[in-house]
Design a protein around this motif. Structure first.
Motif, PDB file in Angstrom:
ATOM      1  N   PHE A  28      31.540  39.363  60.585  1.00 17.58           N
ATOM      2  CA  PHE A  28      32.006  39.839  59.041  1.00 17.58           C
ATOM      3  C   PHE A  28      31.212  40.775  58.500  1.00 17.58           C
ATOM      4  N   THR A  29      31.745  41.462  57.515  1.00 13.01           N
ATOM      5  CA  THR A  29      31.131  42.433  56.762  1.00 13.01           C
ATOM      6  C   THR A  29      30.976  41.428  55.149  1.00 13.01           C
ATOM      7  N   VAL A  30      29.658  41.705  54.679  1.00 15.87           N
ATOM      8  CA  VAL A  30      29.428  40.977  53.522  1.00 15.87           C
ATOM      9  C   VAL A  30      28.861  41.909  52.462  1.00 15.87           C
ATOM     10  N   CYS A  31      29.398  41.516  51.254  1.00 14.55           N
ATOM     11  CA  CYS A  31      28.780  41.909  49.834  1.00 14.55           C
ATOM     12  C   CYS A  31      28.401  40.854  49.025  1.00 14.55           C
ATOM     13  N   THR A  32      27.733  41.191  48.244  1.00 14.23           N
ATOM     14  CA  THR A  32      27.250  40.115  47.244  1.00 14.23           C
ATOM     15  C   THR A  32      27.372  40.306  45.785  1.00 14.23           C
ATOM     16  N   ALA A  33      27.354  39.195  44.922  1.00  8.12           N
ATOM     17  CA  ALA A  33      27.208  39.354  43.408  1.00  8.12           C
ATOM     18  C   ALA A  33      26.695  38.084  43.151  1.00  8.12           C
ATOM     19  N   VAL A  34      25.743  38.543  42.018  1.00  8.24           N
ATOM     20  CA  VAL A  34      24.831  37.270  41.616  1.00  8.24           C
ATOM     21  C   VAL A  34      25.216  36.483  40.296  1.00  8.24           C
ATOM     22  N   SER A  35      26.547  37.125  39.857  1.00  9.56           N
ATOM     23  CA  SER A  35      26.999  36.155  38.592  1.00  9.56           C
ATOM     24  C   SER A  35      28.366  36.359  38.615  1.00  9.56           C
ATOM     25  N   GLY A  36      29.223  35.535  38.045  1.00  6.60           N
ATOM     26  CA  GLY A  36      30.918  35.726  37.990  1.00  6.60           C
ATOM     27  C   GLY A  36      30.968  36.967  37.377  1.00  6.60           C
ATOM     28  N   ASP A  37      30.324  37.702  36.431  1.00  2.00           N
ATOM     29  CA  ASP A  37      30.888  38.844  35.748  1.00  2.00           C
ATOM     30  C   ASP A  37      30.746  39.968  36.914  1.00  2.00           C
ATOM     31  N   GLU A  38      29.677  39.746  37.583  1.00  5.65           N
ATOM     32  CA  GLU A  38      29.485  40.989  38.537  1.00  5.65           C
ATOM     33  C   GLU A  38      30.568  40.773  39.898  1.00  5.65           C
ATOM     34  N   ALA A  39      30.911  39.372  40.068  1.00  7.39           N
ATOM     35  CA  ALA A  39      32.010  39.080  41.099  1.00  7.39           C
ATOM     36  C   ALA A  39      33.140  39.871  40.820  1.00  7.39           C
ATOM     37  N   ARG A  42      32.794  43.603  41.462  1.00  8.68           N
ATOM     38  CA  ARG A  42      32.576  43.590  43.043  1.00  8.68           C
ATOM     39  C   ARG A  42      34.153  43.669  43.725  1.00  8.68           C
ATOM     40  N   ILE A  43      34.728  42.522  43.150  1.00 10.96           N
ATOM     41  CA  ILE A  43      35.982  42.153  43.751  1.00 10.96           C
ATOM     42  C   ILE A  43      36.904  43.517  43.609  1.00 10.96           C
ATOM     43  N   ARG A  44      36.935  44.128  42.190  1.00 14.16           N
ATOM     44  CA  ARG A  44      37.858  45.280  42.016  1.00 14.16           C
ATOM     45  C   ARG A  44      37.225  46.441  42.823  1.00 14.16           C
ATOM     46  N   ALA A  45      35.896  46.550  43.114  1.00 23.62           N
ATOM     47  CA  ALA A  45      35.441  47.931  43.781  1.00 23.62           C
ATOM     48  C   ALA A  45      35.391  47.637  45.282  1.00 23.62           C
ATOM     49  N   GLU A  46      35.031  46.635  45.756  1.00 26.07           N
ATOM     50  CA  GLU A  46      34.792  46.498  47.076  1.00 26.07           C
ATOM     51  C   GLU A  46      36.360  45.899  47.754  1.00 26.07           C
ATOM     52  N   ARG A  47      37.098  45.290  47.243  1.00 22.95           N
ATOM     53  CA  ARG A  47      38.304  44.598  47.835  1.00 22.95           C
ATOM     54  C   ARG A  47      37.854  43.865  48.811  1.00 22.95           C
ATOM     55  N   PRO A  48      37.142  42.691  48.678  1.00 28.03           N
ATOM     56  CA  PRO A  48      36.799  41.762  49.942  1.00 28.03           C
ATOM     57  C   PRO A  48      38.196  40.894  49.936  1.00 28.03           C
ATOM     58  N   MET A  53      32.256  31.301  46.576  1.00 28.09           N
ATOM     59  CA  MET A  53      31.813  31.150  45.170  1.00 28.09           C
ATOM     60  C   MET A  53      30.875  29.871  45.061  1.00 28.09           C
ATOM     61  N   ASP A  54      29.794  30.035  44.479  1.00 30.10           N
ATOM     62  CA  ASP A  54      28.842  29.301  43.973  1.00 30.10           C
ATOM     63  C   ASP A  54      29.503  28.595  42.643  1.00 30.10           C
ATOM     64  N   VAL A  55      29.178  27.347  42.075  1.00 27.44           N
ATOM     65  CA  VAL A  55      29.580  26.980  40.766  1.00 27.44           C
ATOM     66  C   VAL A  55      28.573  27.297  39.658  1.00 27.44           C
ATOM     67  N   VAL A  56      27.410  26.679  40.054  1.00 31.60           N
ATOM     68  CA  VAL A  56      26.316  26.805  38.914  1.00 31.60           C
ATOM     69  C   VAL A  56      25.707  28.000  39.093  1.00 31.60           C
ATOM     70  N   GLY A  62      31.223  29.290  38.365  1.00 33.16           N
ATOM     71  CA  GLY A  62      32.099  29.471  39.598  1.00 33.16           C
ATOM     72  C   GLY A  62      33.626  29.164  39.096  1.00 33.16           C
ATOM     73  N   PHE A  63      33.765  27.703  38.464  1.00 31.46           N
ATOM     74  CA  PHE A  63      34.993  27.456  38.152  1.00 31.46           C
ATOM     75  C   PHE A  63      35.741  28.227  37.357  1.00 31.46           C
ATOM     76  N   GLN A  64      35.084  28.845  36.497  1.00 34.80           N
ATOM     77  CA  GLN A  64      35.821  29.642  35.522  1.00 34.80           C
ATOM     78  C   GLN A  64      36.127  30.973  35.971  1.00 34.80           C
ATOM     79  N   VAL A  65      35.379  31.628  37.050  1.00 34.23           N
ATOM     80  CA  VAL A  65      35.674  32.884  37.793  1.00 34.23           C
ATOM     81  C   VAL A  65      36.816  32.449  38.513  1.00 34.23           C
ATOM     82  N   THR A  66      36.892  31.332  39.523  1.00 35.06           N
ATOM     83  CA  THR A  66      37.945  31.209  40.486  1.00 35.06           C
ATOM     84  C   THR A  66      39.376  30.958  39.614  1.00 35.06           C
ATOM     85  N   ARG A  67      39.309  30.419  38.464  1.00 33.87           N
ATOM     86  CA  ARG A  67      40.386  30.299  37.647  1.00 33.87           C
ATOM     87  C   ARG A  67      40.968  31.644  37.022  1.00 33.87           C
ATOM     88  N   ALA A  68      39.969  32.487  36.690  1.00 35.49           N
ATOM     89  CA  ALA A  68      40.334  33.851  36.238  1.00 35.49           C
ATOM     90  C   ALA A  68      40.954  34.529  37.496  1.00 35.49           C
TER      91      ALA A  68
END
Length: 132
Positions: A28-39, A42-48, A53-56, A62-68
């Protein structure tokens, strides 16, 4: 759809390294993010094609980012596997209700992770049927 590019969202450098190692060794090809906001950035820029997704995490969890993501018409089709140290059944249920396709408890078992990814890549498979 064959999943190739995966975004790991986790504030722990150790956890990001652990998951990256498993995924890269399996092609697999991997990219990373360290926070929900960065995620979201990265989603919009990298198109994974998948998000682990971590939660804490500091800030947006992570629950909030998943919902968004699941409520955003542009991103809603993007599958999310929550990988969290929160191991209560209520956490798993809540994560799935936010839009996650699977919920795995840390430390993530490599075989379970790869099986969950494979299940998401198979059209019509019951993703989410693997118990965490």
């Amino acid at each position: 759809m064959a999943i190739q590019k995966i975004l790991i969202v986790d504030d722990s450098p150790t956890e990001r390294l652990y998951l990256t190692d498993i995924l890269v060794k399996n092609g697999f090809t991997v990219c990373t993010a360290v926070s929900g906001d960065e995620a979201i950035e990265r989603i919009r820029a990298e198109r994974p094609q998948l998000i682990l997704m971590d939660v804490v995490m500091p800030g947006t969890n992570g629950f909030q980012v998943t919902r968004a993501i699941s409520r955003d018409p542009e991103l809603a089709a993007l599958p999310i596997i929550i990988c969290s140290s929160k191991d209560q059944e209520t956490d798993r249920i809540w994560g799935m209700r936010q839009g996650a396709k699977e919920y795995l408890v840390k430390p993530v078992d490599p075989a379970r992770l790869l099986a969950a990814i494979a299940a998401l890549a198979v059209p019509g498979d019951a993703a989410g049927s693997v118990k965490a």
